[in-house]
Write a protein that holds these residues in place. Sequence first.
Motif, PDB file in Angstrom:
ATOM      1  N   ASP A  20     -19.597  16.881 -28.071  1.00 22.91           N
ATOM      2  CA  ASP A  20     -20.448  15.893 -28.800  1.00 22.91           C
ATOM      3  C   ASP A  20     -20.244  14.327 -28.007  1.00 22.91           C
ATOM      4  OD1 ASP A  20     -21.548  17.719 -30.381  1.00 22.91           O
ATOM      5  OD2 ASP A  20     -20.362  17.008 -32.139  1.00 22.91           O
ATOM      6  N   ALA A  21     -19.108  13.976 -28.025  1.00 23.55           N
ATOM      7  CA  ALA A  21     -18.579  12.785 -27.313  1.00 23.55           C
ATOM      8  C   ALA A  21     -18.901  12.344 -26.099  1.00 23.55           C
ATOM      9  CB  ALA A  21     -17.235  12.264 -27.870  1.00 23.55           C
ATOM     10  N   ALA A  22     -18.508  13.495 -25.264  1.00 27.59           N
ATOM     11  CA  ALA A  22     -18.525  13.619 -23.675  1.00 27.59           C
ATOM     12  C   ALA A  22     -19.931  13.643 -23.082  1.00 27.59           C
ATOM     13  CB  ALA A  22     -17.538  14.652 -23.133  1.00 27.59           C
ATOM     14  N   LEU A  23     -20.489  14.636 -23.867  1.00 25.70           N
ATOM     15  CA  LEU A  23     -21.812  14.946 -23.135  1.00 25.70           C
ATOM     16  C   LEU A  23     -23.025  14.002 -23.682  1.00 25.70           C
ATOM     17  CD1 LEU A  23     -22.106  18.717 -22.933  1.00 25.70           C
ATOM     18  CD2 LEU A  23     -21.427  17.028 -21.363  1.00 25.70           C
ATOM     19  N   GLY A  24     -22.730  13.199 -24.909  1.00 26.62           N
ATOM     20  CA  GLY A  24     -23.309  12.276 -25.374  1.00 26.62           C
ATOM     21  C   GLY A  24     -23.372  10.961 -24.635  1.00 26.62           C
ATOM     22  N   ALA A  25     -22.308  10.816 -23.996  1.00 28.62           N
ATOM     23  CA  ALA A  25     -22.156   9.529 -22.991  1.00 28.62           C
ATOM     24  C   ALA A  25     -23.339   9.823 -21.744  1.00 28.62           C
ATOM     25  CB  ALA A  25     -20.818   9.506 -22.639  1.00 28.62           C
ATOM     26  N   LEU A  26     -23.361  11.170 -21.710  1.00 25.20           N
ATOM     27  CA  LEU A  26     -24.352  11.480 -20.443  1.00 25.20           C
ATOM     28  C   LEU A  26     -25.717  11.526 -20.864  1.00 25.20           C
ATOM     29  CD1 LEU A  26     -21.847  13.693 -18.649  1.00 25.20           C
ATOM     30  CD2 LEU A  26     -22.329  11.478 -17.958  1.00 25.20           C
ATOM     31  N   GLY A  27     -26.160  11.246 -22.211  1.00 23.07           N
ATOM     32  CA  GLY A  27     -27.390  11.647 -22.603  1.00 23.07           C
ATOM     33  C   GLY A  27     -27.888  12.763 -23.274  1.00 23.07           C
ATOM     34  N   SER A  72     -25.198   6.965 -13.202  1.00 21.73           N
ATOM     35  CA  SER A  72     -24.526   5.819 -12.754  1.00 21.73           C
ATOM     36  C   SER A  72     -23.325   5.722 -12.851  1.00 21.73           C
ATOM     37  CB  SER A  72     -25.436   4.338 -13.577  1.00 21.73           C
ATOM     38  OG  SER A  72     -24.687   4.438 -14.905  1.00 21.73           O
ATOM     39  N   ARG A  73     -22.594   4.656 -12.310  1.00 24.77           N
ATOM     40  CA  ARG A  73     -21.138   4.608 -12.184  1.00 24.77           C
ATOM     41  C   ARG A  73     -20.857   4.273 -13.755  1.00 24.77           C
ATOM     42  NH1 ARG A  73     -18.051   1.474  -7.293  1.00 24.77           N
ATOM     43  NH2 ARG A  73     -18.776   2.553  -5.727  1.00 24.77           N
ATOM     44  N   ALA A  74     -21.473   3.416 -14.512  1.00 26.75           N
ATOM     45  CA  ALA A  74     -21.391   3.060 -15.910  1.00 26.75           C
ATOM     46  C   ALA A  74     -21.342   4.473 -16.860  1.00 26.75           C
ATOM     47  CB  ALA A  74     -22.237   1.985 -16.360  1.00 26.75           C
ATOM     48  N   GLN A  75     -22.019   5.159 -16.337  1.00 24.34           N
ATOM     49  CA  GLN A  75     -22.310   6.448 -17.140  1.00 24.34           C
ATOM     50  C   GLN A  75     -21.084   7.444 -16.962  1.00 24.34           C
ATOM     51  OE1 GLN A  75     -25.581   9.370 -16.861  1.00 24.34           O
ATOM     52  NE2 GLN A  75     -26.329   8.703 -18.774  1.00 24.34           N
ATOM     53  N   VAL A  76     -20.428   7.642 -15.706  1.00 25.04           N
ATOM     54  CA  VAL A  76     -19.381   8.151 -15.506  1.00 25.04           C
ATOM     55  C   VAL A  76     -18.269   7.652 -16.118  1.00 25.04           C
ATOM     56  CG1 VAL A  76     -17.692   8.760 -13.544  1.00 25.04           C
ATOM     57  CG2 VAL A  76     -20.062   8.989 -13.229  1.00 25.04           C
ATOM     58  N   ASP A  77     -17.985   6.214 -16.312  1.00 21.84           N
ATOM     59  CA  ASP A  77     -16.894   5.468 -17.060  1.00 21.84           C
ATOM     60  C   ASP A  77     -17.283   5.789 -18.556  1.00 21.84           C
ATOM     61  OD1 ASP A  77     -16.655   4.611 -14.393  1.00 21.84           O
ATOM     62  OD2 ASP A  77     -17.260   2.327 -15.121  1.00 21.84           O
ATOM     63  N   ALA A  78     -18.594   5.706 -18.855  1.00 23.00           N
ATOM     64  CA  ALA A  78     -18.592   6.198 -20.463  1.00 23.00           C
ATOM     65  C   ALA A  78     -18.026   7.594 -20.732  1.00 23.00           C
ATOM     66  CB  ALA A  78     -20.039   5.613 -20.806  1.00 23.00           C
ATOM     67  N   PHE A  79     -18.559   8.546 -19.990  1.00 23.53           N
ATOM     68  CA  PHE A  79     -18.183   9.874 -20.048  1.00 23.53           C
ATOM     69  C   PHE A  79     -16.613   9.985 -20.355  1.00 23.53           C
ATOM     70  CE2 PHE A  79     -16.248  13.187 -17.682  1.00 23.53           C
ATOM     71  CZ  PHE A  79     -16.514  14.390 -18.304  1.00 23.53           C
ATOM     72  N   HIS A  80     -15.870   9.496 -19.221  1.00 28.33           N
ATOM     73  CA  HIS A  80     -14.350   9.339 -19.410  1.00 28.33           C
ATOM     74  C   HIS A  80     -13.989   8.949 -20.685  1.00 28.33           C
ATOM     75  CE1 HIS A  80     -10.225   8.465 -17.893  1.00 28.33           C
ATOM     76  NE2 HIS A  80     -10.411   9.803 -17.515  1.00 28.33           N
ATOM     77  N   ALA A  81     -14.243   7.682 -20.872  1.00 28.91           N
ATOM     78  CA  ALA A  81     -13.809   6.876 -22.236  1.00 28.91           C
ATOM     79  C   ALA A  81     -14.003   7.642 -23.223  1.00 28.91           C
ATOM     80  CB  ALA A  81     -14.473   5.756 -22.095  1.00 28.91           C
ATOM     81  N   ALA A  82     -15.156   8.356 -23.436  1.00 32.12           N
ATOM     82  CA  ALA A  82     -15.558   9.328 -24.703  1.00 32.12           C
ATOM     83  C   ALA A  82     -14.994  10.336 -24.682  1.00 32.12           C
ATOM     84  CB  ALA A  82     -17.075   9.281 -24.753  1.00 32.12           C
ATOM     85  N   ALA A  83     -14.609  11.074 -23.636  1.00 34.53           N
ATOM     86  CA  ALA A  83     -14.018  12.363 -23.725  1.00 34.53           C
ATOM     87  C   ALA A  83     -12.515  12.077 -23.796  1.00 34.53           C
ATOM     88  CB  ALA A  83     -14.187  13.014 -22.205  1.00 34.53           C
ATOM     89  N   VAL A  84     -12.008  11.323 -23.349  1.00 31.82           N
ATOM     90  CA  VAL A  84     -10.362  10.917 -23.550  1.00 31.82           C
ATOM     91  C   VAL A  84     -10.381  10.689 -25.254  1.00 31.82           C
ATOM     92  CG1 VAL A  84      -8.484   9.610 -23.082  1.00 31.82           C
ATOM     93  CG2 VAL A  84      -9.901  10.490 -21.214  1.00 31.82           C
ATOM     94  N   ALA A  85     -11.311   9.555 -25.634  1.00 34.34           N
ATOM     95  CA  ALA A  85     -11.248   9.306 -26.893  1.00 34.34           C
ATOM     96  C   ALA A  85     -11.338  10.525 -27.657  1.00 34.34           C
ATOM     97  CB  ALA A  85     -12.120   8.163 -27.480  1.00 34.34           C
ATOM     98  N   ALA A  86     -11.925  11.410 -27.658  1.00 36.21           N
ATOM     99  CA  ALA A  86     -12.389  12.596 -28.331  1.00 36.21           C
ATOM    100  C   ALA A  86     -11.190  13.693 -28.248  1.00 36.21           C
ATOM    101  CB  ALA A  86     -13.754  13.407 -28.170  1.00 36.21           C
ATOM    102  N   GLY A  87     -10.239  13.471 -27.803  1.00 31.97           N
ATOM    103  CA  GLY A  87      -9.066  14.403 -27.472  1.00 31.97           C
ATOM    104  C   GLY A  87      -9.098  15.111 -26.251  1.00 31.97           C
ATOM    105  N   GLY A  88      -9.771  14.810 -25.156  1.00 30.16           N
ATOM    106  CA  GLY A  88      -9.616  15.301 -23.732  1.00 30.16           C
ATOM    107  C   GLY A  88      -8.600  14.870 -23.198  1.00 30.16           C
TER     108      GLY A  88
END
Length: 129
Positions: A20-27, A72-88
């Motif tokens: 939900d978090a990781a893919l949500g960051a990618l829309g 975008s690069r920002a979307q990659v950054d957001a994916f990584h941050a969200a995924a790690v924050a969600a336990g990745g």
Amino acid sequence: MLDHTGMGVADVARSAVFYDAALGALGLRRAMQLPPETGADGIGYGREYPIFWIDRFHPHGVKQHTAFAATSRAQVDAFHAAAVAAGGTDNGPPGLRGVEKGYPSGYYAAFVLDPDGNNIEAVFREGLR
């Protein structure tokens, strides 16, 4: 061209928190659930229809790799941050990957291991979008 894909997970509810978090960051969002009320057997992520499923029907723990396109690069950054924050687990922070390592020029990506150890990637290919 692929229409949809997916992978088995050990615990759909646990993995759903991550996806939900990781893919949500990618829309991407939950586009379908089985059963519809709970999603306990499977969840399909997408925009209009599911393009990526997590489910209890397929084998889990086989250490798959799936890459999702970012805009975008920002979307990659957001994916990584969200995924790690969600336990990745970080498996490669956001950044350009070098041609000396076999990546094409402008390949900006981040890698995270999901709760089952699958390598999930977000990539933005600069100059191609």
